[in-house]
Design a protein around this motif. Structure first.
Motif, PDB file in Angstrom:
ATOM      1  N   PHE A  15       0.879  -1.162   0.000  1.00 19.36           N
ATOM      2  CA  PHE A  15       0.000   0.000   0.000  1.00 19.36           C
ATOM      3  C   PHE A  15       0.919   1.215   0.000  1.00 19.36           C
ATOM      4  O   PHE A  15       1.430   1.611   1.048  1.00 19.36           O
ATOM      5  N   PRO A  16       1.174   1.843  -1.140  1.00 20.94           N
ATOM      6  CA  PRO A  16       2.038   3.030  -1.149  1.00 20.94           C
ATOM      7  C   PRO A  16       1.328   4.218  -0.508  1.00 20.94           C
ATOM      8  O   PRO A  16       0.114   4.373  -0.628  1.00 20.94           O
ATOM      9  N   TYR A  17       2.106   5.051   0.173  1.00 21.33           N
ATOM     10  CA  TYR A  17       1.560   6.258   0.793  1.00 21.33           C
ATOM     11  C   TYR A  17       1.565   7.387  -0.223  1.00 21.33           C
ATOM     12  O   TYR A  17       2.546   7.615  -0.916  1.00 21.33           O
ATOM     13  N   SER A  18       0.457   8.108  -0.304  1.00 21.00           N
ATOM     14  CA  SER A  18       0.348   9.273  -1.176  1.00 21.00           C
ATOM     15  C   SER A  18       0.338  10.525  -0.311  1.00 21.00           C
ATOM     16  O   SER A  18      -0.611  10.748   0.453  1.00 21.00           O
ATOM     17  N   SER A  19       1.379  11.329  -0.435  1.00 26.90           N
ATOM     18  CA  SER A  19       1.427  12.568   0.343  1.00 26.90           C
ATOM     19  C   SER A  19       0.430  13.599  -0.201  1.00 26.90           C
ATOM     20  O   SER A  19      -0.027  14.469   0.538  1.00 26.90           O
ATOM     21  N   ILE A  20       0.065  13.465  -1.448  1.00 27.17           N
ATOM     22  CA  ILE A  20      -0.927  14.374  -2.038  1.00 27.17           C
ATOM     23  C   ILE A  20      -2.322  14.062  -1.494  1.00 27.17           C
ATOM     24  O   ILE A  20      -3.061  14.954  -1.086  1.00 27.17           O
ATOM     25  N   LEU A  21      -2.678  12.780  -1.459  1.00 27.09           N
ATOM     26  CA  LEU A  21      -3.994  12.364  -0.967  1.00 27.09           C
ATOM     27  C   LEU A  21      -4.009  12.141   0.544  1.00 27.09           C
ATOM     28  O   LEU A  21      -5.073  11.966   1.137  1.00 27.09           O
ATOM     29  N   LYS A  22      -2.821  12.108   1.157  1.00 23.66           N
ATOM     30  CA  LYS A  22      -2.656  11.895   2.600  1.00 23.66           C
ATOM     31  C   LYS A  22      -3.290  10.594   3.062  1.00 23.66           C
ATOM     32  O   LYS A  22      -4.107  10.550   3.992  1.00 23.66           O
ATOM     33  N   GLY A  23      -2.891   9.510   2.395  1.00 22.01           N
ATOM     34  CA  GLY A  23      -3.385   8.194   2.777  1.00 22.01           C
ATOM     35  C   GLY A  23      -2.669   7.117   1.977  1.00 22.01           C
ATOM     36  O   GLY A  23      -1.816   7.398   1.141  1.00 22.01           O
ATOM     37  N   TRP A  24      -3.020   5.877   2.254  1.00 23.22           N
ATOM     38  CA  TRP A  24      -2.411   4.731   1.573  1.00 23.22           C
ATOM     39  C   TRP A  24      -3.353   4.250   0.487  1.00 23.22           C
ATOM     40  O   TRP A  24      -4.568   4.220   0.661  1.00 23.22           O
ATOM     41  N   ILE A  25      -2.780   3.873  -0.638  1.00 27.12           N
ATOM     42  CA  ILE A  25      -3.575   3.437  -1.778  1.00 27.12           C
ATOM     43  C   ILE A  25      -3.502   1.915  -1.865  1.00 27.12           C
ATOM     44  O   ILE A  25      -2.422   1.335  -2.046  1.00 27.12           O
TER      45      ILE A  25
END
Length: 52
Positions: A15-25
């Motif tokens: 589950f990569p972390y997205s700093s733009i969406l502020k969550g894990w995908i």
């Protein structure tokens, strides 16, 4: 996971972390903002893959 924004890796599930969406995908594209929920989801996905 060593830092709060690290990717979550369980077996072959990532589950990569997205700093733009502020969550894990999740692999299915779902955004998970709770790190404990993301960890549990990754564990369950990994378990279902290794059982079959």
């Amino acid at each position: 996971m060593h830092k709060p924004n690290d990717d979550i890796k369980v077996g072959i599930i990532i589950f990569p972390y997205s700093s733009i969406l502020k969550g894990w995908i999740a692999p299915d594209g779902e955004l998970v903002k709770n790190p404990i929920k993301a960890q549990r989801m990754a564990e369950e996905m990994n378990r279902s893959i290794t059982i079959h």
